[in-house]
Motif scaffolding. Sequence first.
Motif, PDB file in Angstrom:
ATOM      1  N   UNK A  54      17.135  12.150  33.623  1.00 13.06           N
ATOM      2  CA  UNK A  54      17.748  12.497  32.343  1.00 13.06           C
ATOM      3  C   UNK A  54      19.260  12.572  32.476  1.00 13.06           C
ATOM      4  N   UNK A  55      19.734  13.075  33.600  1.00 14.58           N
ATOM      5  CA  UNK A  55      21.179  13.215  33.816  1.00 14.58           C
ATOM      6  C   UNK A  55      21.811  11.953  34.402  1.00 14.58           C
ATOM      7  N   UNK A  56      21.013  10.869  34.496  1.00 14.72           N
ATOM      8  CA  UNK A  56      21.498   9.575  34.990  1.00 14.72           C
ATOM      9  C   UNK A  56      22.064   9.681  36.404  1.00 14.72           C
ATOM     10  N   UNK A  57      21.392  10.487  37.234  1.00 14.61           N
ATOM     11  CA  UNK A  57      21.797  10.627  38.628  1.00 14.61           C
ATOM     12  C   UNK A  57      21.068   9.589  39.467  1.00 14.61           C
ATOM     13  N   UNK A  58      21.816   8.833  40.257  1.00 16.79           N
ATOM     14  CA  UNK A  58      21.217   7.908  41.222  1.00 16.79           C
ATOM     15  C   UNK A  58      21.013   8.681  42.519  1.00 16.79           C
ATOM     16  N   UNK A  59      19.777   9.061  42.797  1.00 19.31           N
ATOM     17  CA  UNK A  59      19.502   9.929  43.946  1.00 19.31           C
ATOM     18  C   UNK A  59      18.303   9.401  44.711  1.00 19.31           C
ATOM     19  N   UNK A  60      18.043  10.020  45.860  1.00 14.11           N
ATOM     20  CA  UNK A  60      16.863   9.640  46.638  1.00 14.11           C
ATOM     21  C   UNK A  60      15.594   9.882  45.822  1.00 14.11           C
ATOM     22  N   UNK A  61      15.629  10.858  44.914  1.00 10.39           N
ATOM     23  CA  UNK A  61      14.466  11.128  44.071  1.00 10.39           C
ATOM     24  C   UNK A  61      14.182   9.976  43.121  1.00 10.39           C
ATOM     25  N   UNK A  62      15.205   9.415  42.516  1.00  6.20           N
ATOM     26  CA  UNK A  62      15.015   8.395  41.483  1.00  6.20           C
ATOM     27  C   UNK A  62      14.778   7.012  42.055  1.00  6.20           C
ATOM     28  N   UNK A  63      14.912   6.863  43.368  1.00  8.58           N
ATOM     29  CA  UNK A  63      14.729   5.538  43.982  1.00  8.58           C
ATOM     30  C   UNK A  63      13.358   5.365  44.620  1.00  8.58           C
ATOM     31  N   UNK A  64      12.432   6.248  44.326  1.00  5.20           N
ATOM     32  CA  UNK A  64      11.102   6.180  44.933  1.00  5.20           C
ATOM     33  C   UNK A  64      10.180   5.240  44.153  1.00  5.20           C
ATOM     34  N   UNK A  65       9.152   4.685  44.808  1.00  2.00           N
ATOM     35  CA  UNK A  65       8.304   3.684  44.147  1.00  2.00           C
ATOM     36  C   UNK A  65       7.428   4.233  43.033  1.00  2.00           C
ATOM     37  N   UNK A  66       7.284   5.531  42.928  1.00  2.00           N
ATOM     38  CA  UNK A  66       6.494   6.097  41.830  1.00  2.00           C
ATOM     39  C   UNK A  66       7.332   6.326  40.577  1.00  2.00           C
ATOM     40  N   UNK A  67       8.613   6.008  40.643  1.00  2.00           N
ATOM     41  CA  UNK A  67       9.512   6.199  39.507  1.00  2.00           C
ATOM     42  C   UNK A  67       9.626   4.906  38.701  1.00  2.00           C
ATOM     43  N   UNK A  68       9.392   5.006  37.393  1.00  2.00           N
ATOM     44  CA  UNK A  68       9.521   3.883  36.467  1.00  2.00           C
ATOM     45  C   UNK A  68      10.758   4.143  35.614  1.00  2.00           C
ATOM     46  N   UNK A  69      11.818   3.382  35.859  1.00  2.00           N
ATOM     47  CA  UNK A  69      13.082   3.612  35.157  1.00  2.00           C
ATOM     48  C   UNK A  69      13.296   2.579  34.065  1.00  2.00           C
ATOM     49  N   UNK A  70      13.931   3.038  32.989  1.00  2.00           N
ATOM     50  CA  UNK A  70      14.344   2.146  31.905  1.00  2.00           C
ATOM     51  C   UNK A  70      13.191   1.304  31.376  1.00  2.00           C
ATOM     52  N   UNK A  71      12.057   1.951  31.166  1.00  2.00           N
ATOM     53  CA  UNK A  71      10.898   1.253  30.620  1.00  2.00           C
ATOM     54  C   UNK A  71      10.137   2.212  29.728  1.00  2.00           C
ATOM     55  N   UNK A  72       9.196   1.683  28.975  1.00  2.00           N
ATOM     56  CA  UNK A  72       8.465   2.482  27.996  1.00  2.00           C
ATOM     57  C   UNK A  72       7.136   2.965  28.555  1.00  2.00           C
ATOM     58  N   UNK A  73       6.519   3.892  27.833  1.00  2.00           N
ATOM     59  CA  UNK A  73       5.204   4.388  28.225  1.00  2.00           C
ATOM     60  C   UNK A  73       4.205   3.249  28.317  1.00  2.00           C
TER      61      UNK A  73
END
Length: 468
Positions: free
Chosen positions: A394-413
Amino acid sequence: MTAWRDISLWMDQLDDELTARPALDGALEADVAIIGAGYTGLWTAYYLKRQAPQLRIAIVEAETAGFGASGRNGGWLMGNILGEDRLLAGLPAEQRRAAYDLLHGIPDEVAVVLEREGIECDYRKAGVLYCAARYPEQEASLRQQLEHLYGQGLDEADYRWLSPVELSQQLRIANPFGAIHTPHCATIQPAKLVRGLARTVERMGVQLFEKSRVTDWQPGLIRTACGEVRARWVVPAVEGYSVTLPPLGHYQLPVQSLLVATAPLPAATWAEIGLDRGQAFSESSRQVTYGQRSADDRLVFGARGGYQFGGKLRHDFNLTEDEVGLRRYLFGELFPQLKEVEITHSWGGNLGMSRHFHPHMLCDRKNGIALSGGYGGEGVGASNLGGRTLADLILAQDSVLTRQPWVVKDDTIQSLKPWEPEPCRWLGYNAIIRSFVHEDQVLANPHSPVWRRKLATRLADFMEGLMR
């Protein structure tokens, strides 16, 4: 809320009288609107406020904090997520190891928050014992799992084989073949954690409305019977209750897990059993058992529940005699001295299962929707990871958390894998569970011939593969 103590042992143990917070009444403007005051919603609010205290955050809860799975689970705070090995298998070795370290650090991260915020929830980190306990095939299966883990780059500091003698130093069961011990797990009192988190985020300035069931939601807006919240971000943090918020029910189904708790056991009995440091334990069958020794010396023990046609929620968790009896039988096989013990509490809850049987953390920046779910019974720890991850997304942080394979970024449900329509999933689920029950019955019978034992296991293996 007159019957709130009946929700679970954990809710019954709370010292305070549970009075619902005021409901949402009227229109409200916020930066982030969170649906659900369970672990995911509360952790998301907590980490958002830690990083951006100026954010206006509102949480809208249908019942009261802890009513759902967060107040009903088995109290395992695991440094894992469901299906992690499949998710991480394709990564380079160094990146995979870093991801495992991130997961293994979940219990320690929670411990830091508990200390910082003064939340007391009977936290004890002594790991978990996955035991080969009821038939020899469990030992073969566990040893195979251990080799697989080592092949993923993990080592004895993460997962270690215990001989029956070594196991007996921690847990004494009737028929031990050995166990895997991992230190990356703690046990907690779940209701104390969720209630403590609710008080913490309120203290940080989060508005928490209870008895405010969401009747409609869309990008930028959630509505209840008496009010609405408009916000840049909407976070549907409802896990097993996703069927109540279309279209989430297409992607996450409610399944149930059921538990029992004994009366407090005398010191002499625990001297026979062990578990003196708060270890979690399981016997390695497809019954998916899980247990712990509570802080007040009860045995708390659960096992896989069921699935209702059409993905309907189960609301009545007054367990039947058969449901209680199965759990009594399973823990009685481990601890014969407890076969006739008094069971004082029985309960269950709805948990969320995604089609690929692993969690997802999704950020749809265009529509302002962020969600985390599909924990599959491992949500006590996974929800902390989910809350941290959603805050960074939500805060647009590029972190080790947001780079994991279970994270779906910039896509819809709609990018998530949907479940098959009924009656396919109900028939499939029941066929799979029947194969698991058949396997357990065959293997638990020492007189079953070898060919029958092998056939039952092969069938269960095949059916389990269909789940993935």
